[in-house]
Design an enzyme around this catalytic site. Structure first.
Site, PDB file in Angstrom:
ATOM      1  CE1 TYR A 177       3.772  26.086  -3.808  1.00 38.02           C
ATOM      2  CE2 TYR A 177       3.215  23.927  -2.941  1.00 38.02           C
ATOM      3  CZ  TYR A 177       3.220  25.305  -2.812  1.00 38.02           C
ATOM      4  OH  TYR A 177       2.672  25.897  -1.693  1.00 38.02           O
TER       5      TYR A 177
ATOM      6  CE1 TYR B 189       2.321  30.713  -2.591  1.00 37.01           C
ATOM      7  CE2 TYR B 189       0.816  28.839  -2.718  1.00 37.01           C
ATOM      8  CZ  TYR B 189       2.031  29.389  -2.329  1.00 37.01           C
ATOM      9  OH  TYR B 189       2.952  28.590  -1.691  1.00 37.01           O
TER      10      TYR B 189
END
Length: 389
Positions: free
Chosen positions: A384, A200
């Protein structure tokens, strides 16, 4: 025709719910307005929480997933030209699995077919009727002939643009929405991933994500303006832009190739409350949408299916309505936590037009805190990998 549960929508939410109900001995019929081939042609994300994998195992649709899925114990956050690994397993004891949503849908379709359950594809003009009474029913048109399906309950699993939520009186539903001022331009390519874990990337030019479908097929995204068109992004332009948004090591390792799929997806957060209207229940994208940054969409659909199947099981086996009465509150509690996490990840990683230099520095401070604080990293990891069902 009559059944106990009429399910509108043959995506992952509807198919998983149908398989769970079948396992519990509860008759159900799935109605889908498109062909099966069309449903399988929709390219979606593919990161599964352990809870989702467990549900697929429970209904006998997990064999290929365990054979072909990629188990991940961490992710990488890139900013300031460097990458920082967030360990998912150490603070949570959990992993995530990379396995495409198309493959999940196919496995559930095959399991339903093998069980001999009724699925009606190309069901046009589907209309839920009398769901605020004790005798709900659905009308639909198949091959030019109008049919009626009587049922005990209706499960609306037909997505954001489906008929289920649209059939509810506006006065009976409240919606919450945030539309983000950018989209994700994504491509699929037959190239090896640049890294064995997801990257990311927060960059001054905009967000980028490096992910994969297998060890030989990669999925990449770059943030782009909402008014961009795919035609404006030939492959060479995409690869050049992606390289600019990666750290030098990743940029040097990036293997490029022709795209086999390319699309632009807008980002939004959306929640409809409640998720029950008499004898009709919403599940999955029909009730909520999250930006893909947190990888929660498919997993929320799975947890909705779990909660709803348990509620129906309690209704039929124990003659209790407690589960169906609590479904909306129970599901929305998990939904809003996932919406918060997805909003936070999106806010931390993307370039916002109105944030300016101050906003950009706040993002970098947040990222620096996350990668250098054990508590902050653990919080990211906990969300997550997925909060408990």
């Amino acid at each position: 025709m009559r059944t106990k549960i009429a399910i509108i929508g043959a995506g992952p939410a509807g198919l998983l719910l149908g398989q769970l109900l079948h396992r519990y001995g509860i008759d159900n019929v799935v109605l889908e307005r498109h062909t099966g081939e069309y449903v399988l042609g929709r390219i979606r994300a593919g990161l599964l929480e352990e809870g989702t994998v467990a549900l697929l195992d429970e209904v006998g649709a997990g064999e290929r997933l365990h054979r072909e899925g990629l188990l991940h114990e961490g992710i990488e956050l890139a900013f300031g030209g460097e990458r920082h690994r967030i360990d998912l397993y150490e603070p949570t004891g959990k992993t995530v699995t990379i396995y495409g949503q198309t493959e999940v849908t196919l496995d559930l379709m095959n399991a339903r077919r093998a069980a001999g359950l009724t699925s009606i594809y190309e069901a046009e003009h589907v209309k839920p009727i009398d769901f605020d009474t004790d005798h709900p029913r659905i009308t639909y048109v198949k091959d030019g002939v109008t049919h009626e399906l009587e049922c005990d309950f209706i499960a609306g699993c037909d997505g954001y643009h489906g008929v289920s939520r649209a059939s509810v009186k506006p006065s009976a539903i409240e919606t919450y929405e945030r539309v983000y001022p950018f989209g994700w331009l994504g491509i699929l390519s037959e190239t090896p991933p640049v890294s064995h874990e997801l990257i990311y990337s927060n960059h001054a030019r905009g967000f980028a994500l490096c992910t994969m479908r297998s060890t030989k097929r990669s999925r990449y995204y770059v943030q782009c303006p909402l008014d961009d068109h795919v035609e404006e992004w030939p492959d060479d332009r995409f690869w050049d832009e992606l390289r600019r948004r990666l750290d030098q090591e990743a940029a040097d390792k990036l293997v490029t190739g022709p795209s086999i799929e390319k699309s632009i997806a807008p980002l939004r957060s959306f929640v409809a409350e409640p998720m029950r209207f008499g004898r009709m229940f919403l599940a999955g994208d029909a009730a909520h949408i999250v930006p893909p940054t947190g990888a929660k969409g498919l997993n929320l659909a799975a947890s909705d299916a779990h909660y709803l199947a348990q509620a129906f099981r309690e209704f039929y086996d124990e003659k209790s309505s407690a589960g169906i009465d609590a479904y909306s509150t129970r599901a929305l509690s998990r939904v809003w936590k996932a919406v918060r996490f997805s909003w936070w990840m999106t806010s931390m990683l993307h370039k916002f037009p109105d944030n300016g230099a101050f906003g950009a520095r706040i993002q970098l401070a947040e990222l620096d805190y996350v990668v250098n604080s054990k508590a902050a990293a653990a919080s990211l990891a906990e969300n997550y990998v997925g909060l408990p069902f």
